[in-house]
Design a protein around this motif. Sequence first.
Motif, PDB file in Angstrom:
ATOM      1  N   PRO A 142      88.353  -4.629 -36.630  1.00 12.53           N
ATOM      2  CA  PRO A 142      89.159  -3.453 -36.982  1.00 12.53           C
ATOM      3  C   PRO A 142      88.617  -2.155 -36.396  1.00 12.53           C
ATOM      4  N   GLY A 143      87.307  -2.042 -36.280  1.00 10.10           N
ATOM      5  CA  GLY A 143      86.723  -0.829 -35.726  1.00 10.10           C
ATOM      6  C   GLY A 143      87.070  -0.606 -34.269  1.00 10.10           C
ATOM      7  N   ASP A 144      87.396  -1.695 -33.572  1.00  9.22           N
ATOM      8  CA  ASP A 144      87.739  -1.571 -32.160  1.00  9.22           C
ATOM      9  C   ASP A 144      89.059  -0.835 -31.959  1.00  9.22           C
ATOM     10  N   GLU A 145      89.939  -0.885 -32.957  1.00 11.87           N
ATOM     11  CA  GLU A 145      91.217  -0.194 -32.818  1.00 11.87           C
ATOM     12  C   GLU A 145      91.013   1.314 -32.736  1.00 11.87           C
ATOM     13  N   ALA A 146      90.045   1.826 -33.495  1.00 11.33           N
ATOM     14  CA  ALA A 146      89.753   3.258 -33.433  1.00 11.33           C
ATOM     15  C   ALA A 146      89.245   3.640 -32.046  1.00 11.33           C
ATOM     16  N   ARG A 147      88.432   2.771 -31.449  1.00 14.92           N
ATOM     17  CA  ARG A 147      87.961   3.029 -30.085  1.00 14.92           C
ATOM     18  C   ARG A 147      89.137   3.045 -29.113  1.00 14.92           C
ATOM     19  N   ALA A 148      90.022   2.067 -29.257  1.00 15.88           N
ATOM     20  CA  ALA A 148      91.175   1.988 -28.362  1.00 15.88           C
ATOM     21  C   ALA A 148      92.049   3.229 -28.496  1.00 15.88           C
ATOM     22  N   GLU A 149      92.266   3.683 -29.719  1.00 14.93           N
ATOM     23  CA  GLU A 149      93.065   4.889 -29.954  1.00 14.93           C
ATOM     24  C   GLU A 149      92.401   6.107 -29.318  1.00 14.93           C
ATOM     25  N   TYR A 150      91.084   6.183 -29.428  1.00 15.43           N
ATOM     26  CA  TYR A 150      90.354   7.320 -28.854  1.00 15.43           C
ATOM     27  C   TYR A 150      90.541   7.374 -27.342  1.00 15.43           C
ATOM     28  N   TRP A 151      90.355   6.224 -26.684  1.00 14.42           N
ATOM     29  CA  TRP A 151      90.441   6.213 -25.220  1.00 14.42           C
ATOM     30  C   TRP A 151      91.876   6.310 -24.725  1.00 14.42           C
ATOM     31  N   ALA A 152      92.804   5.716 -25.444  1.00 10.78           N
ATOM     32  CA  ALA A 152      94.192   5.708 -24.976  1.00 10.78           C
ATOM     33  C   ALA A 152      94.915   7.017 -25.262  1.00 10.78           C
ATOM     34  N   PHE A 153      94.690   7.582 -26.447  1.00  8.63           N
ATOM     35  CA  PHE A 153      95.498   8.722 -26.874  1.00  8.63           C
ATOM     36  C   PHE A 153      94.695   9.911 -27.395  1.00  8.63           C
ATOM     37  N   ALA A 193      92.190   2.398 -19.645  1.00  7.75           N
ATOM     38  CA  ALA A 193      92.950   1.222 -19.217  1.00  7.75           C
ATOM     39  C   ALA A 193      92.868   0.102 -20.246  1.00  7.75           C
ATOM     40  N   ALA A 194      91.668  -0.127 -20.777  1.00  2.00           N
ATOM     41  CA  ALA A 194      91.493  -1.189 -21.770  1.00  2.00           C
ATOM     42  C   ALA A 194      92.124  -0.811 -23.102  1.00  2.00           C
ATOM     43  N   GLY A 195      91.948   0.442 -23.508  1.00  2.00           N
ATOM     44  CA  GLY A 195      92.482   0.874 -24.798  1.00  2.00           C
ATOM     45  C   GLY A 195      93.992   0.834 -24.849  1.00  2.00           C
ATOM     46  N   LEU A 196      94.634   1.371 -23.820  1.00  2.00           N
ATOM     47  CA  LEU A 196      96.092   1.407 -23.811  1.00  2.00           C
ATOM     48  C   LEU A 196      96.679   0.001 -23.785  1.00  2.00           C
ATOM     49  N   THR A 197      96.163  -0.850 -22.909  1.00  2.00           N
ATOM     50  CA  THR A 197      96.733  -2.191 -22.797  1.00  2.00           C
ATOM     51  C   THR A 197      96.464  -3.030 -24.043  1.00  2.00           C
ATOM     52  N   ALA A 198      95.353  -2.760 -24.734  1.00  2.42           N
ATOM     53  CA  ALA A 198      95.063  -3.493 -25.967  1.00  2.42           C
ATOM     54  C   ALA A 198      96.031  -3.111 -27.082  1.00  2.42           C
ATOM     55  N   LEU A 199      96.453  -1.861 -27.092  1.00  5.30           N
ATOM     56  CA  LEU A 199      97.333  -1.376 -28.157  1.00  5.30           C
ATOM     57  C   LEU A 199      98.811  -1.615 -27.866  1.00  5.30           C
ATOM     58  N   LYS A 200      99.152  -1.864 -26.615  1.00  5.81           N
ATOM     59  CA  LYS A 200     100.560  -1.925 -26.220  1.00  5.81           C
ATOM     60  C   LYS A 200     100.965  -3.294 -25.679  1.00  5.81           C
ATOM     61  N   GLY A 201     100.366  -4.342 -26.214  1.00  3.45           N
ATOM     62  CA  GLY A 201     100.718  -5.682 -25.775  1.00  3.45           C
ATOM     63  C   GLY A 201     102.084  -6.125 -26.268  1.00  3.45           C
ATOM     64  N   SER A 202     102.544  -7.255 -25.769  1.00  2.00           N
ATOM     65  CA  SER A 202     103.871  -7.790 -26.086  1.00  2.00           C
ATOM     66  C   SER A 202     103.761  -9.196 -26.669  1.00  2.00           C
ATOM     67  N   PRO A 203     104.832  -9.677 -27.282  1.00  2.00           N
ATOM     68  CA  PRO A 203     104.848 -11.087 -27.685  1.00  2.00           C
ATOM     69  C   PRO A 203     104.688 -11.986 -26.467  1.00  2.00           C
TER      70      PRO A 203
END
Length: 228
Positions: free
Chosen positions: A31-42, A70-80
């Motif tokens: 769960p903590g990785d999502e905060a990192r992804a949000e920081y780098w992506a947005f 690049a890693a943060g945005l793609t991790a948060l915006k994946g598809s089915p």
Amino acid sequence: MAHVAGSFLLQLALQVEHLLPQDNATVLCSPGDEARAEYWAFGHGHWTMKEGCAVAHRKKDFAYWSSTWAAGLTALKGSPSYKDPAIHTADGVYIFDAEFCTVNGFLDLPNKAQLLQNYSAIMEMEERACNSEPLQSLSASAHTSALREAVAMFNAEGEKDAAIRGAPFLETGVLERVNAEHCTKRRYSCMIHFCLNNFCKLSDGRVGQGCQCRKDFRLMPVPTSGRV
């Protein structure tokens, strides 16, 4: 110019979001990785969208690209799960880059772990590819439309049923033009490292991302003060 390039990449990424509904499946390990992804992506770390690859070259450390925006945005915006003639992805995978990495053959490179730690070896790969045909000639006349055109093709194919869907990067010249654009911007090497660091082929043949590939997958930590 860097601002324009960065804004262009963000626009492309946001266009790809609409290929399919976003999926709740996570490619992050905790769960903590999502905060990192949000920081780098947005968040404040989104400066790496514009400058991450250039900083990676300056510091000889590709993590400034492949483990930040690049890693943060793609991790948060994946598809089915997505399927076309080139790929079949697991849930939560960012399909545009997954197909780019797969069709380029980057996910089949040997000695992946060693290569990820070898800046010089990846730079040699860029030099060989970008100084060879057809990329050398295409780079000389490259325009910033190749990525945009590829995104438009993905948008069109994503609306089709999987049984009749095409694979844009298998279309004649599409991958070569996109690669040439990366060569022109000295981003080809950054994309190799990004592919190796973020995507993989799973045991069942699907393309996975992040924690689906390895349980120690992490984004760059959020700096305690200022830039990294």
